[in-house]
Design a protein around this motif. Structure first.
Motif, PDB file in Angstrom:
ATOM      1  N   GLU A   1       0.840  -1.209   0.000  1.00 54.11           N
ATOM      2  CA  GLU A   1       0.000   0.000   0.000  1.00 54.11           C
ATOM      3  C   GLU A   1       0.874   1.258   0.000  1.00 54.11           C
ATOM      4  OE1 GLU A   1      -3.045   0.076  -0.583  1.00 54.11           O
ATOM      5  OE2 GLU A   1      -4.124   1.616   0.492  1.00 54.11           O
ATOM      6  N   ASN A   2       1.505   1.523  -1.144  1.00 54.33           N
ATOM      7  CA  ASN A   2       2.407   2.668  -1.263  1.00 54.33           C
ATOM      8  C   ASN A   2       2.196   3.279  -2.651  1.00 54.33           C
ATOM      9  OD1 ASN A   2       5.021   3.840  -2.338  1.00 54.33           O
ATOM     10  ND2 ASN A   2       5.578   3.598  -0.200  1.00 54.33           N
ATOM     11  N   LEU A   3       1.846   4.562  -2.658  1.00 55.66           N
ATOM     12  CA  LEU A   3       1.456   5.213  -3.923  1.00 55.66           C
ATOM     13  C   LEU A   3       2.554   5.150  -4.976  1.00 55.66           C
ATOM     14  CD1 LEU A   3      -0.547   6.888  -5.579  1.00 55.66           C
ATOM     15  CD2 LEU A   3       0.381   8.942  -4.500  1.00 55.66           C
ATOM     16  N   LYS A   4       3.776   5.478  -4.553  1.00 51.33           N
ATOM     17  CA  LYS A   4       4.879   5.546  -5.528  1.00 51.33           C
ATOM     18  C   LYS A   4       5.150   4.158  -6.130  1.00 51.33           C
ATOM     19  CE  LYS A   4       9.038   7.353  -6.947  1.00 51.33           C
ATOM     20  NZ  LYS A   4       9.441   6.248  -7.787  1.00 51.33           N
ATOM     21  N   VAL A   5       5.110   3.124  -5.271  1.00 52.05           N
ATOM     22  CA  VAL A   5       5.388   1.763  -5.761  1.00 52.05           C
ATOM     23  C   VAL A   5       4.283   1.343  -6.728  1.00 52.05           C
ATOM     24  CG1 VAL A   5       5.812  -0.631  -5.066  1.00 52.05           C
ATOM     25  CG2 VAL A   5       6.618   1.213  -3.624  1.00 52.05           C
ATOM     26  N   LYS A   6       3.049   1.666  -6.413  1.00 55.38           N
ATOM     27  CA  LYS A   6       1.938   1.304  -7.304  1.00 55.38           C
ATOM     28  C   LYS A   6       2.032   2.089  -8.622  1.00 55.38           C
ATOM     29  CE  LYS A   6      -1.433   0.088  -3.613  1.00 55.38           C
ATOM     30  NZ  LYS A   6      -1.704  -1.324  -3.621  1.00 55.38           N
ATOM     31  N   GLN A   7       2.380   3.385  -8.520  1.00 51.98           N
ATOM     32  CA  GLN A   7       2.504   4.189  -9.745  1.00 51.98           C
ATOM     33  C   GLN A   7       3.626   3.658 -10.640  1.00 51.98           C
ATOM     34  OE1 GLN A   7       3.011   8.122  -8.052  1.00 51.98           O
ATOM     35  NE2 GLN A   7       0.889   8.694  -8.520  1.00 51.98           N
ATOM     36  N   ASP A   8       4.750   3.296 -10.019  1.00 51.89           N
ATOM     37  CA  ASP A   8       5.874   2.769 -10.816  1.00 51.89           C
ATOM     38  C   ASP A   8       5.465   1.496 -11.533  1.00 51.89           C
ATOM     39  OD1 ASP A   8       7.424   4.830 -10.004  1.00 51.89           O
ATOM     40  OD2 ASP A   8       8.660   3.682  -8.591  1.00 51.89           O
TER      41      ASP A   8
ATOM     42  N   SER B   1      -6.828  -1.370  -9.350  1.00 56.01           N
ATOM     43  CA  SER B   1      -6.075  -1.476  -8.097  1.00 56.01           C
ATOM     44  C   SER B   1      -6.993  -1.945  -6.977  1.00 56.01           C
ATOM     45  CB  SER B   1      -5.470  -0.116  -7.717  1.00 56.01           C
ATOM     46  OG  SER B   1      -4.852  -0.223  -6.444  1.00 56.01           O
ATOM     47  N   ASN B   2      -6.419  -2.769  -6.089  1.00 55.94           N
ATOM     48  CA  ASN B   2      -7.142  -3.252  -4.897  1.00 55.94           C
ATOM     49  C   ASN B   2      -6.771  -2.397  -3.677  1.00 55.94           C
ATOM     50  OD1 ASN B   2      -8.669  -5.259  -3.317  1.00 55.94           O
ATOM     51  ND2 ASN B   2      -6.692  -5.978  -2.589  1.00 55.94           N
ATOM     52  N   THR B   3      -6.292  -1.192  -3.923  1.00 54.09           N
ATOM     53  CA  THR B   3      -5.863  -0.351  -2.794  1.00 54.09           C
ATOM     54  C   THR B   3      -6.956  -0.214  -1.728  1.00 54.09           C
ATOM     55  OG1 THR B   3      -5.068   1.818  -2.125  1.00 54.09           O
ATOM     56  CG2 THR B   3      -6.557   1.784  -3.994  1.00 54.09           C
ATOM     57  N   SER B   4      -6.518  -0.154  -0.456  1.00 56.26           N
ATOM     58  CA  SER B   4      -7.454   0.036   0.653  1.00 56.26           C
ATOM     59  C   SER B   4      -7.781   1.499   0.862  1.00 56.26           C
ATOM     60  CB  SER B   4      -6.819  -0.447   1.962  1.00 56.26           C
ATOM     61  OG  SER B   4      -6.566  -1.815   1.933  1.00 56.26           O
TER      62      SER B   4
ATOM     63  N   GLY C   1      -9.625   1.562 -13.093  1.00 56.78           N
ATOM     64  CA  GLY C   1     -10.627   1.685 -12.020  1.00 56.78           C
ATOM     65  C   GLY C   1     -10.143   0.991 -10.762  1.00 56.78           C
ATOM     66  N   GLY C   2     -10.999   0.927  -9.787  1.00 57.78           N
ATOM     67  CA  GLY C   2     -10.657   0.245  -8.538  1.00 57.78           C
ATOM     68  C   GLY C   2     -11.524  -0.989  -8.363  1.00 57.78           C
ATOM     69  N   LEU C   3     -10.889  -2.059  -7.877  1.00 58.35           N
ATOM     70  CA  LEU C   3     -11.618  -3.280  -7.491  1.00 58.35           C
ATOM     71  C   LEU C   3     -11.160  -3.569  -6.076  1.00 58.35           C
ATOM     72  CD1 LEU C   3     -11.389  -5.913 -10.408  1.00 58.35           C
ATOM     73  CD2 LEU C   3     -13.456  -4.771  -9.573  1.00 58.35           C
ATOM     74  N   HIS C   4     -11.975  -3.193  -5.105  1.00 63.11           N
ATOM     75  CA  HIS C   4     -11.553  -3.363  -3.709  1.00 63.11           C
ATOM     76  C   HIS C   4     -12.215  -4.605  -3.121  1.00 63.11           C
ATOM     77  CE1 HIS C   4     -11.462  -1.853   0.701  1.00 63.11           C
ATOM     78  NE2 HIS C   4     -10.321  -2.434   0.409  1.00 63.11           N
ATOM     79  N   PHE C   5     -11.383  -5.631  -2.941  1.00 61.59           N
ATOM     80  CA  PHE C   5     -11.835  -6.910  -2.362  1.00 61.59           C
ATOM     81  C   PHE C   5     -11.644  -6.863  -0.852  1.00 61.59           C
ATOM     82  CE2 PHE C   5     -10.836  -7.919  -6.733  1.00 61.59           C
ATOM     83  CZ  PHE C   5     -11.726  -8.909  -7.081  1.00 61.59           C
ATOM     84  N   PHE C   6     -12.237  -7.837  -0.174  1.00 61.73           N
ATOM     85  CA  PHE C   6     -12.158  -7.893   1.290  1.00 61.73           C
ATOM     86  C   PHE C   6     -11.536  -9.212   1.728  1.00 61.73           C
ATOM     87  CE2 PHE C   6     -14.845  -4.579   0.073  1.00 61.73           C
ATOM     88  CZ  PHE C   6     -14.600  -3.592   1.007  1.00 61.73           C
ATOM     89  N   ASN C   7     -10.920  -9.184   2.869  1.00 60.17           N
ATOM     90  CA  ASN C   7     -10.076 -10.266   3.360  1.00 60.17           C
ATOM     91  C   ASN C   7     -10.817 -11.123   4.405  1.00 60.17           C
ATOM     92  OD1 ASN C   7      -7.792 -11.718   4.036  1.00 60.17           O
ATOM     93  ND2 ASN C   7      -6.832 -10.081   5.222  1.00 60.17           N
ATOM     94  N   PRO C   8     -10.930 -12.435   4.251  1.00 59.93           N
ATOM     95  CA  PRO C   8     -10.365 -13.288   3.208  1.00 59.93           C
ATOM     96  C   PRO C   8     -11.252 -13.294   1.947  1.00 59.93           C
ATOM     97  CG  PRO C   8     -11.468 -14.641   4.871  1.00 59.93           C
ATOM     98  CD  PRO C   8     -11.595 -13.223   5.326  1.00 59.93           C
ATOM     99  N   VAL C   9     -10.596 -13.094   0.804  1.00 58.91           N
ATOM    100  CA  VAL C   9     -11.334 -12.916  -0.450  1.00 58.91           C
ATOM    101  C   VAL C   9     -12.286 -14.083  -0.770  1.00 58.91           C
ATOM    102  CG1 VAL C   9     -11.109 -12.468  -2.928  1.00 58.91           C
ATOM    103  CG2 VAL C   9      -9.460 -11.479  -1.344  1.00 58.91           C
TER     104      VAL C   9
END
Ligand SMILES: CCCCCCCCCCCCC[C@H](O)CC(=O)SCCNC(=O)CCNC(=O)[C@H](O)C(C)(C)COP(=O)(O)OP(=O)(O)OC[C@H]1O[C@@H](n2cnc3c(N)ncnc32)[C@H](O)[C@@H]1OP(=O)(O)O
Ligand SMILES: NC(=O)c1ccc[n+]([C@@H]2O[C@H](COP(=O)([O-])OP(=O)(O)OC[C@H]3O[C@@H](n4cnc5c(N)ncnc54)[C@H](O)[C@@H]3O)[C@@H](O)[C@H]2O)c1
Length: 309
Positions: A117-124, A141-144, A162-170
């Motif tokens: 969960e880090n913006l720069k790592v996801k952008q890269d 992205s599954n970002t929280s 877009g965003g696809l936000h899943f929940f744990n445990p998927v």
């Protein structure tokens, strides 16, 4: 290979809506969430490639998926063992692994990112993939907690993001939040909704606002529990028992935090704190910082608020 289908979208009074039918899925990040998404996608007939930078994590993820599916088969196919074995084989054949995201996205309809969960790592990651993925490929992205708009800004496919936000445990949690930014095309949004449906999930539509729906409400709840504990208003055990027995929640806030991962919690907390420096709600939590500094990330490392060894 993607193809398009037309269908009548409920609520849009007979206007024809196109969506990409998603068959080949690349899931990036082989941790708790990526492995869970891969399991569900593979067992619903999608060809899945699970990608991580770490080969051992990928091997562990595949082992975990197989173990979980065996449990499912044992239950669902109790009186049809042959059909169960066939289901298991087919699902496992649908999963492949790779440490090279750039090469595998070339044949993919959808990339679902579930990395740190880090913006720069996801952008890269997305910036690099954008250069090699086919034009039709949708990125999600599954970002929280991060803004999908910010993550997508590293690409030139804002309409296909877009965003696809899943929940744990998927495999167990039935919800997917489907997030559209102001640039997400209707076709992309419908494709993501349809994909969630194909996975057997119920979806809700969310705007790209902080925390979407669930985490916007969950974060203050967990934070308040941590503050109560830090003030000594209640023990973590009592707070957990209170919320389970008083509200019927399956886990109390400390058990849930350990389950989500305290490292992920800290990434979320730091992001919100940086974005809202004057809001005391997001002031640093000493307890959380100490546990994370000690490498106690919760269930995944064997210790967090509680011990699991
Ligand atoms: C701390 C500092 C403050 C920091 C502040 C930051 C706050 C940020 C807050 C946001 C966090 C966001 C995280 C994320 O973006 C959003 C989320 O995902 S939130 C988490 C949502 N999940 C939950 O709320 C889970 C709640 N728990 C449960 O539902 C249950 O406890 C459980 C996990 C399902 C386990 O159930 P149990 O009954 O206890 O255990 P069983 O073993 O019997 O399981 C029941 C059933 O489920 C199957 N199963 C369990 N685990 C898995 C798995 N990993 N994979 C597949 N299947 C699984 C199991 O086989 C059983 O199946 P059955 O036999 O019933 O068919
Ligand atoms: N844990 C939860 O309950 C939960 C729920 C919903 C959403 N999320 C979100 O999902 C994402 C993943 O969370 P998680 O709990 O699965 O984390 P995790 O730590 O279990 O897994 C993350 C994985 O990503 C891999 N990774 C890191 N950088 C990478 C890169 N550049 N390329 C490929 N792989 C890379 C790591 O090796 C690790 O295996 C985060 O954005 C998190 O906020 C988490």
């Amino acid at each position: 290979m993607a193809f398009f289908t037309h269908h009548i979208c409920r609520g849009l009074s007979s206007s024809a809506v196109r969506h990409v039918v998603i068959k080949n899925v690349t899931i990036i990040g082989g941790g708790q969430m990526g492995a869970g998404i891969a399991q569900v996608a593979a067992s619903t007939g999608h060809a899945v490639t699970l990608v991580d930078t770490n080969e051992d994590i990928l091997k562990k993820a595949v082992k975990g998926i197989e173990g979980n599916l065996k449990r499912v088969v044992k239950k669902k196919f109790a009186d049809k063992p042959e059909a169960g074995e066939e289901f298991l084989q087919k699902a496992m054949q649908n999963v492949s692994i790779s440490t090279d995201a750039g090469s595998v996205v070339q044949g993919t309809d959808l990339v679902v990112e579930a990395i740190v969960e880090n913006l720069k790592v996801k952008q890269d990651l997305f910036g690099g993939l954008d250069k090699v993925a086919p034009a039709h490929t949708i990125f999600a992205s599954n970002t929280s907690s991060l803004s999908i708009t910010d993550i997508a800004s590293s690409t030139n496919r804002l309409d296909r993001f877009g965003g696809l936000h899943f929940f744990n445990p998927v495999p167990v949690m039935r919800l997917v939040e489907v997030i559209a930014t102001s640039s997400t095309s209707q076709e992309t949004f419908d494709s993501l909704l349809n994909f969630s449906k194909m996975l057997g999930k119920t979806s809700v539509s969310c705007k790209d606002t902080p925390g979407f729906i669930v985490n916007r409400l969950l974060l203050p709840y967990i934070l308040d529990a941590v503050r109560m504990y830090e003030r000594g208003d209640g023990s973590k055990e009592d707070i957990d028992i209170a919320m389970k027995l008083g509200c019927g929640y399956p886990m109390g806030p400390f058990e849930l935090s350990d389950y989500v991962g305290l490292d992920t919690m800290k990434f979320i907390m730091d992001g919100w704190s940086a974005a809202n420096p004057d809001n005391p709600m997001f002031a640093q939590s000493e307890v959380l910082n100490k546990l994370v500094a000690e490498g106690k990330f919760g269930k995944k490392t064997g210790e967090g608020f509680y011990k699991y060894k």
